[in-house]
Design a protein around this motif. Sequence first.
Motif, PDB file in Angstrom:
ATOM      1  N   VAL A 231       0.856  -1.185   0.000  1.00 33.38           N
ATOM      2  CA  VAL A 231       0.000   0.000   0.000  1.00 33.38           C
ATOM      3  C   VAL A 231       0.893   1.236   0.000  1.00 33.38           C
ATOM      4  CG1 VAL A 231      -1.789   1.301   1.209  1.00 33.38           C
ATOM      5  CG2 VAL A 231      -1.808  -1.203   1.279  1.00 33.38           C
ATOM      6  N   ARG A 232       0.719   2.080  -1.000  1.00 31.40           N
ATOM      7  CA  ARG A 232       1.428   3.352  -1.005  1.00 31.40           C
ATOM      8  C   ARG A 232       0.793   4.256   0.044  1.00 31.40           C
ATOM      9  NH1 ARG A 232       6.194   4.679  -2.085  1.00 31.40           N
ATOM     10  NH2 ARG A 232       6.086   3.423  -3.976  1.00 31.40           N
ATOM     11  N   TYR A 233       1.607   4.714   0.999  1.00 30.25           N
ATOM     12  CA  TYR A 233       1.096   5.532   2.102  1.00 30.25           C
ATOM     13  C   TYR A 233       1.854   6.850   2.089  1.00 30.25           C
ATOM     14  CZ  TYR A 233      -0.963   6.550   6.671  1.00 30.25           C
ATOM     15  OH  TYR A 233      -1.684   7.118   7.705  1.00 30.25           O
ATOM     16  N   ASP A 234       1.262   7.842   1.447  1.00 33.29           N
ATOM     17  CA  ASP A 234       1.918   9.131   1.231  1.00 33.29           C
ATOM     18  C   ASP A 234       3.248   8.886   0.525  1.00 33.29           C
ATOM     19  OD1 ASP A 234       2.423  11.815   1.193  1.00 33.29           O
ATOM     20  OD2 ASP A 234       2.107  12.137   3.316  1.00 33.29           O
ATOM     21  N   LEU A 235       4.385   9.217   1.151  1.00 31.41           N
ATOM     22  CA  LEU A 235       5.679   9.022   0.498  1.00 31.41           C
ATOM     23  C   LEU A 235       6.264   7.638   0.759  1.00 31.41           C
ATOM     24  CD1 LEU A 235       7.368  12.478   1.267  1.00 31.41           C
ATOM     25  CD2 LEU A 235       6.136  11.776  -0.799  1.00 31.41           C
ATOM     26  N   GLY A 236       5.654   6.866   1.655  1.00 30.06           N
ATOM     27  CA  GLY A 236       6.208   5.576   2.040  1.00 30.06           C
ATOM     28  C   GLY A 236       5.331   4.408   1.625  1.00 30.06           C
ATOM     29  N   THR A 237       5.586   3.259   2.238  1.00 34.79           N
ATOM     30  CA  THR A 237       4.846   2.049   1.892  1.00 34.79           C
ATOM     31  C   THR A 237       4.535   1.240   3.153  1.00 34.79           C
ATOM     32  OG1 THR A 237       7.007   1.024   1.422  1.00 34.79           O
ATOM     33  CG2 THR A 237       5.689   1.715  -0.468  1.00 34.79           C
ATOM     34  N   VAL A 238       3.415   0.529   3.069  1.00 34.60           N
ATOM     35  CA  VAL A 238       3.035  -0.449   4.082  1.00 34.60           C
ATOM     36  C   VAL A 238       2.865  -1.781   3.352  1.00 34.60           C
ATOM     37  CG1 VAL A 238       1.341  -1.119   5.817  1.00 34.60           C
ATOM     38  CG2 VAL A 238       1.860   1.307   5.456  1.00 34.60           C
ATOM     39  N   CYS A 239       3.604  -2.794   3.785  1.00 39.92           N
ATOM     40  CA  CYS A 239       3.589  -4.090   3.107  1.00 39.92           C
ATOM     41  C   CYS A 239       3.061  -5.173   4.045  1.00 39.92           C
ATOM     42  CB  CYS A 239       5.004  -4.474   2.647  1.00 39.92           C
ATOM     43  SG  CYS A 239       5.800  -3.275   1.559  1.00 39.92           S
ATOM     44  N   TYR A 240       2.470  -6.182   3.439  1.00 35.79           N
ATOM     45  CA  TYR A 240       1.959  -7.317   4.206  1.00 35.79           C
ATOM     46  C   TYR A 240       2.312  -8.608   3.485  1.00 35.79           C
ATOM     47  CZ  TYR A 240      -1.377 -10.704   6.173  1.00 35.79           C
ATOM     48  OH  TYR A 240      -1.947 -11.807   6.756  1.00 35.79           O
ATOM     49  N   ILE A 241       2.815  -9.583   4.243  1.00 34.45           N
ATOM     50  CA  ILE A 241       3.037 -10.938   3.742  1.00 34.45           C
ATOM     51  C   ILE A 241       2.272 -11.885   4.652  1.00 34.45           C
ATOM     52  CG2 ILE A 241       4.720 -12.739   3.230  1.00 34.45           C
ATOM     53  CD1 ILE A 241       6.816 -10.519   2.969  1.00 34.45           C
ATOM     54  N   GLY A 242       1.313 -12.598   4.103  1.00 31.43           N
ATOM     55  CA  GLY A 242       0.430 -13.433   4.914  1.00 31.43           C
ATOM     56  C   GLY A 242       0.996 -14.800   5.207  1.00 31.43           C
ATOM     57  N   TYR A 243       2.163 -14.810   5.829  1.00 35.93           N
ATOM     58  CA  TYR A 243       2.797 -16.087   6.167  1.00 35.93           C
ATOM     59  C   TYR A 243       3.615 -15.881   7.436  1.00 35.93           C
ATOM     60  CZ  TYR A 243       5.857 -20.149   5.885  1.00 35.93           C
ATOM     61  OH  TYR A 243       6.545 -21.297   6.175  1.00 35.93           O
ATOM     62  N   ASN A 244       3.661 -16.895   8.311  1.00 37.78           N
ATOM     63  CA  ASN A 244       4.321 -16.684   9.597  1.00 37.78           C
ATOM     64  C   ASN A 244       5.710 -17.313   9.712  1.00 37.78           C
ATOM     65  OD1 ASN A 244       3.753 -19.385   9.819  1.00 37.78           O
ATOM     66  ND2 ASN A 244       2.328 -19.190  11.542  1.00 37.78           N
ATOM     67  N   TYR A 245       6.216 -17.909   8.626  1.00 44.06           N
ATOM     68  CA  TYR A 245       7.604 -18.389   8.598  1.00 44.06           C
ATOM     69  C   TYR A 245       7.908 -19.377   9.730  1.00 44.06           C
ATOM     70  CZ  TYR A 245       8.312 -14.913   5.022  1.00 44.06           C
ATOM     71  OH  TYR A 245       8.216 -14.194   3.844  1.00 44.06           O
TER      72      TYR A 245
END
Length: 264
Positions: A231-245
């Motif tokens: 997700v582009r959040y203003d000048l930065g990013t928020v990322c999600y990976i749906g895995y718990n490793y």
Amino acid sequence: RPTMLEVSQRALSTVSVGLALCCVALGAWHLQNPSHFELFQSSAEARAPQQTTELSFLQTSSFVDQIYMYAGLAVDNKHETGFIAKEIRKHNYQTMVRLFTSLDDATFRAVLWDQSVHCLVWPPLVRYPGISETAKTDLRAYAAAGNNVVFLGNYVAVQFMNDVFGFQLTDDYQNGPYYRNDRNVRNTPFQFLPSRIEQASIETYAVKTRSLPPGGKSMLDTLGATVAFVVRYDLGTVCYIGYNYNTPFHADQWTRVLHCAIDM
């Protein structure tokens, strides 16, 4: 009668003149037929070994040199935090993973205001973290200022993202494999992933693609469910990976997914 030396000199002069005339003729022919040389060059390039996606992945810009990762009471420090830190540094041994354990306002602000670190990783949450509204505001400001916040996988993380960033993400579950979304991955680190990522375990936590906020793009999905999005959040990013490793099964593929999210 000419001497032997004179004969040799005349022969050499004749050869030199002949070579000069050949060069002139070749140059004139090249001016009239440039396409022949272009074709030759194109053929040589075509015969060169084609660079694979994996080679391109290894030759991309250098990986981040420092990362902050939360290692407090809300995550599984016994089994997961150390393993994830090791996977982050896999093939990136110059990267320093700096752990922090407290979410009190002063400690968290010191982490977020560190100008030398531009990526913050949240391992899978085993419980909702105790975090103040002030700290949530600081986390939003950190992302908006051009930094990258990466959440790893489960529905506690999804709820936390909703509360902090005002998203309305809806959890979902679909069996893998998951497919690279070629429309969205262009010009991102995710473009170097394989076209298909296998499901590593049943503990893969997806989000309904249609619930992504404006500026959100799915990188890996199947049947309307995304397991990796940005997700582009203003000048930065928020990322999600749906895995718990939590398993080494298909670990290499999911480690590459993790590296892509961190490298956004």
